[in-house]
Design a protein around this motif. Sequence first.
Motif, short mmCIF file in Angstrom:
data_model
loop_
_atom_site.label_atom_id
_atom_site.label_comp_id
_atom_site.label_asym_id
_atom_site.label_seq_id
_atom_site.Cartn_x
_atom_site.Cartn_y
_atom_site.Cartn_z
N ASN A 96 -24.05 -66.73 40.17
CA ASN A 96 -24.03 -67.37 39.16
C ASN A 96 -24.67 -68.83 39.45
O ASN A 96 -23.89 -69.64 40.04
N LYS A 97 -25.90 -69.16 39.02
CA LYS A 97 -26.49 -70.15 39.18
C LYS A 97 -25.84 -71.67 39.01
O LYS A 97 -25.88 -72.64 39.69
N GLU A 98 -25.23 -71.55 37.81
CA GLU A 98 -24.39 -72.66 37.36
C GLU A 98 -23.26 -72.97 38.14
O GLU A 98 -22.92 -74.04 38.34
N LYS A 99 -22.84 -72.00 38.43
CA LYS A 99 -21.32 -72.10 39.43
C LYS A 99 -21.94 -72.75 40.76
O LYS A 99 -21.42 -73.45 41.52
N ILE A 100 -23.02 -72.19 41.31
CA ILE A 100 -23.47 -72.39 42.56
C ILE A 100 -24.08 -74.07 42.31
O ILE A 100 -23.55 -74.66 43.39
N ASP A 101 -24.73 -74.27 41.66
CA ASP A 101 -25.13 -75.60 41.22
C ASP A 101 -24.06 -76.76 41.23
O ASP A 101 -24.16 -77.83 41.68
N ASN A 102 -22.84 -76.14 40.59
CA ASN A 102 -21.77 -77.03 40.46
C ASN A 102 -20.99 -77.32 41.74
O ASN A 102 -20.34 -78.46 42.25
N TYR A 103 -21.06 -76.32 42.84
CA TYR A 103 -20.64 -76.48 44.01
C TYR A 103 -21.60 -77.26 45.19
O TYR A 103 -21.18 -78.30 45.90
N VAL A 104 -22.97 -76.96 44.88
CA VAL A 104 -23.86 -77.82 46.03
C VAL A 104 -25.24 -77.84 45.43
O VAL A 104 -25.69 -76.87 44.37
N ALA A 105 -26.01 -78.69 45.69
CA ALA A 105 -27.17 -79.01 45.09
C ALA A 105 -28.58 -77.77 45.85
O ALA A 105 -29.22 -78.46 46.53
N ALA A 106 -28.19 -76.92 45.49
CA ALA A 106 -28.82 -75.63 45.96
C ALA A 106 -30.36 -75.65 45.51
O ALA A 106 -31.15 -75.54 46.46
N LYS A 107 -30.74 -76.17 44.33
CA LYS A 107 -32.16 -76.04 44.05
C LYS A 107 -32.69 -77.03 44.90
O LYS A 107 -33.99 -76.58 45.68
N ASP A 108 -32.27 -78.26 45.14
CA ASP A 108 -33.30 -79.39 45.78
C ASP A 108 -33.37 -78.96 47.25
O ASP A 108 -34.51 -78.83 48.03
N TRP A 109 -32.25 -78.19 47.91
CA TRP A 109 -32.16 -78.02 49.21
C TRP A 109 -32.91 -76.69 49.55
O TRP A 109 -33.68 -76.69 50.39
N ILE A 110 -33.04 -75.78 48.66
CA ILE A 110 -33.75 -74.73 48.92
C ILE A 110 -35.41 -74.98 48.74
O ILE A 110 -36.14 -74.54 49.34
N ARG A 111 -35.38 -75.78 47.81
CA ARG A 111 -36.93 -76.17 47.71
C ARG A 111 -37.41 -76.95 48.77
O ARG A 111 -38.73 -76.72 49.09
N LEU A 112 -36.77 -77.90 49.41
CA LEU A 112 -36.88 -78.56 50.55
C LEU A 112 -37.39 -77.66 51.54
O LEU A 112 -38.41 -77.99 52.46
N HIS A 113 -36.74 -76.40 51.85
CA HIS A 113 -37.08 -75.80 52.90
C HIS A 113 -37.77 -74.56 52.52
O HIS A 113 -37.63 -73.45 53.06
N LYS A 114 -38.60 -74.49 51.34
CA LYS A 114 -39.25 -73.21 51.19
C LYS A 114 -40.42 -73.03 51.99
O LYS A 114 -40.39 -71.61 52.06
#
Length: 143
Positions: A96-114
Motif C-alpha cells: 500500500n503506497k500510501e502506508k509506505i509513504d507515511n512510514y518513509v519517503a520511499a518515492k524520493d529515495w527510490i528515484r534517487l537510486h533509480k
Amino acid sequence: MELTLTTAAIATIISATTSATVTLYINRSNKLKYLDDQLDTLLKTALQYPYLENPTFIKTWNDNKNSEKDEYLRYDIYCTLLFNFFSRVAKHFNYNKEKIDNYVAAKDWIRLHKDYWLNPIDTFENIDSYDKEFKKLITDYLN
C-alpha cells in the motif's frame, strides 16, 4: 452445571481471543521495530559515507559500476540493503503506497537510486531477486 460449562467456554473463548490479539499486536510492533532498526542503520551508513546519498556521485554509477573502487563496491552493497529494506517495508504494509509513504519517503529515495535499480552490476539481479508486487511498486515510483 450447564451454565457453568457455558460460562467457562465463553471465558475460554474471550481469553484465547484476547491472547491472540495481544500476540498479533506485539508481533506487528516487533516487525515495525525491526524495520525502524534497518532504517536507522541505512541512515547511519549514509552519515558515515555521505557520497552514498550524493546525487553527483550517484550519477556516476553506470560508468563505474564495474570498478574495483571501494566507493562503488560500497554503493552496490548499500543499494542492495536499501532495496531489501524497501521490499520488507512493502510487504509489511501490503504494498500500500500510501502506508509506505507515511512510514518513509520511499518515492524520493527510490528515484534517487533509480540508476542502480535499472542498471545493477548483474543484469538480472533485481529482476530475479524481488517478487512481482515489489517490482511493480518500484516501477510505479519511478514513473
